[in-house]
Design an enzyme around this catalytic site. Structure first.
Site, mmCIF file in Angstrom:
data_model
loop_
_atom_site.group_PDB
_atom_site.id
_atom_site.type_symbol
_atom_site.label_atom_id
_atom_site.label_comp_id
_atom_site.label_asym_id
_atom_site.label_seq_id
_atom_site.Cartn_x
_atom_site.Cartn_y
_atom_site.Cartn_z
ATOM 1 N N LYS A 9 -34.975 59.793 74.480
ATOM 2 C CA LYS A 9 -35.606 60.356 75.668
ATOM 3 C C LYS A 9 -34.857 59.925 76.945
ATOM 4 O O LYS A 9 -34.005 59.033 76.886
ATOM 5 C CB LYS A 9 -37.084 59.933 75.689
ATOM 6 C CG LYS A 9 -37.882 60.481 74.489
ATOM 7 C CD LYS A 9 -39.358 60.102 74.578
ATOM 8 C CE LYS A 9 -40.155 60.661 73.405
ATOM 9 N NZ LYS A 9 -41.610 60.325 73.497
ATOM 10 N N TYR A 49 -43.138 70.497 72.568
ATOM 11 C CA TYR A 49 -44.408 69.762 72.597
ATOM 12 C C TYR A 49 -45.630 70.696 72.587
ATOM 13 O O TYR A 49 -46.684 70.338 73.102
ATOM 14 C CB TYR A 49 -44.452 68.854 73.833
ATOM 15 C CG TYR A 49 -43.649 67.571 73.681
ATOM 16 C CD1 TYR A 49 -43.862 66.694 72.612
ATOM 17 C CD2 TYR A 49 -42.687 67.211 74.622
ATOM 18 C CE1 TYR A 49 -43.142 65.511 72.481
ATOM 19 C CE2 TYR A 49 -41.950 66.026 74.488
ATOM 20 C CZ TYR A 49 -42.195 65.188 73.410
ATOM 21 O OH TYR A 49 -41.469 64.020 73.288
ATOM 22 N N ARG A 85 -39.730 57.299 61.387
ATOM 23 C CA ARG A 85 -41.005 56.941 62.050
ATOM 24 C C ARG A 85 -41.243 55.426 61.974
ATOM 25 O O ARG A 85 -41.729 54.817 62.912
ATOM 26 C CB ARG A 85 -42.189 57.686 61.404
ATOM 27 C CG ARG A 85 -42.164 59.200 61.551
ATOM 28 C CD ARG A 85 -42.488 59.699 62.928
ATOM 29 N NE ARG A 85 -43.840 59.448 63.345
ATOM 30 C CZ ARG A 85 -44.370 59.969 64.468
ATOM 31 N NH1 ARG A 85 -43.665 60.764 65.253
ATOM 32 N NH2 ARG A 85 -45.610 59.688 64.811
ATOM 33 N N GLU A 126 -38.213 71.578 64.671
ATOM 34 C CA GLU A 126 -37.559 70.934 65.812
ATOM 35 C C GLU A 126 -36.032 71.032 65.705
ATOM 36 O O GLU A 126 -35.350 71.241 66.711
ATOM 37 C CB GLU A 126 -38.026 69.479 65.918
ATOM 38 C CG GLU A 126 -39.516 69.410 66.283
ATOM 39 C CD GLU A 126 -40.124 68.023 66.146
ATOM 40 O OE1 GLU A 126 -39.406 67.077 65.736
ATOM 41 O OE2 GLU A 126 -41.320 67.873 66.455
#
Ligand code: IDP
Ligand code: MG
Length: 153
Positions: A9, A49, A85, A126
């Site tokens: 990000k 999103y 994750r 994605e």
């Protein structure tokens, strides 16, 4: 072999964490298939999103993810979605275990340095959103048989 989508990000880029975060996936044994830097616009953010539209943090999330360049990546490996994750840690960095990316490098949920797909179906969606098929490189990597023994295909 399973693929997953990872995005470093804007905070990761601005804070100079790109190498250190990428190293965590690399040292685990995951295989990098694609990488690019890009500026996410509002349209791409809304698409990426879309599951969060209407939630109280949605506007802040879109503003944040469009606030500077990101690094988009595709990684491959056995159970790559779940493995990434676990390497990322919990969404809230205050809860994330030390030793995870978010546990080690972040303090606040809104700025939690990394995105990883939450299921193989999300990963497919994605990856297709950020990469064309030609941008995903297919190649043999010499470490695979040392990582997976005989199950190297
Ligand atoms: P994830 O990134 O761990 O999959 P999601 O629930 O999918 O978490 O949320 C997407 C992103 O939205 C989070 O990574 C975080 O940056 C942001 N977010 C989630 N919940 C909150 C919140 O309660 N406040 C502010 N930002 C949030
Ligand atoms: Mg998510």
């Amino acid at each position: 072999m399973e693929k997953t989508f990872v995005m470093l990000k804007p905070d990761a880029v601005q804070r100079g964490l790109v190498g250190r975060i990428t190293a965590r996936m690399e040292q685990k044994g995951l295989k990098l298939l694609a990488v690019k830097m890009l500026q996410v616009d509002r349209e791409l953010a809304a698409e990426h999103y879309s599951e969060h539209k209407g939630k109280p943090f949605y506007e802040e999330l879109v503003r944040f993810i469009t606030s500077g360049p990101v690094i988009a990546m595709v990684w491959e490996g056995k159970n790559a979605v779940a493995v990434v994750r676990r390497i990322m840690g919990s969404t809230d960095p205050q809860e994330a275990a030390l030793g995870t990316i978010r546990g080690d490098y972040a303090l606040f949920t809104g700025n939690n340095v990394v995105h990883g797909s939450d299921s193989p179906a999300s990963a497919q969606r994605e990856i297709a959103l950020f990469f064309s098929a030609e941008e995903i490189v297919s190649y043999k990597k010499t470490d695979q048989r040392w990582l997976y023994g005989q199950q190297d295909e």
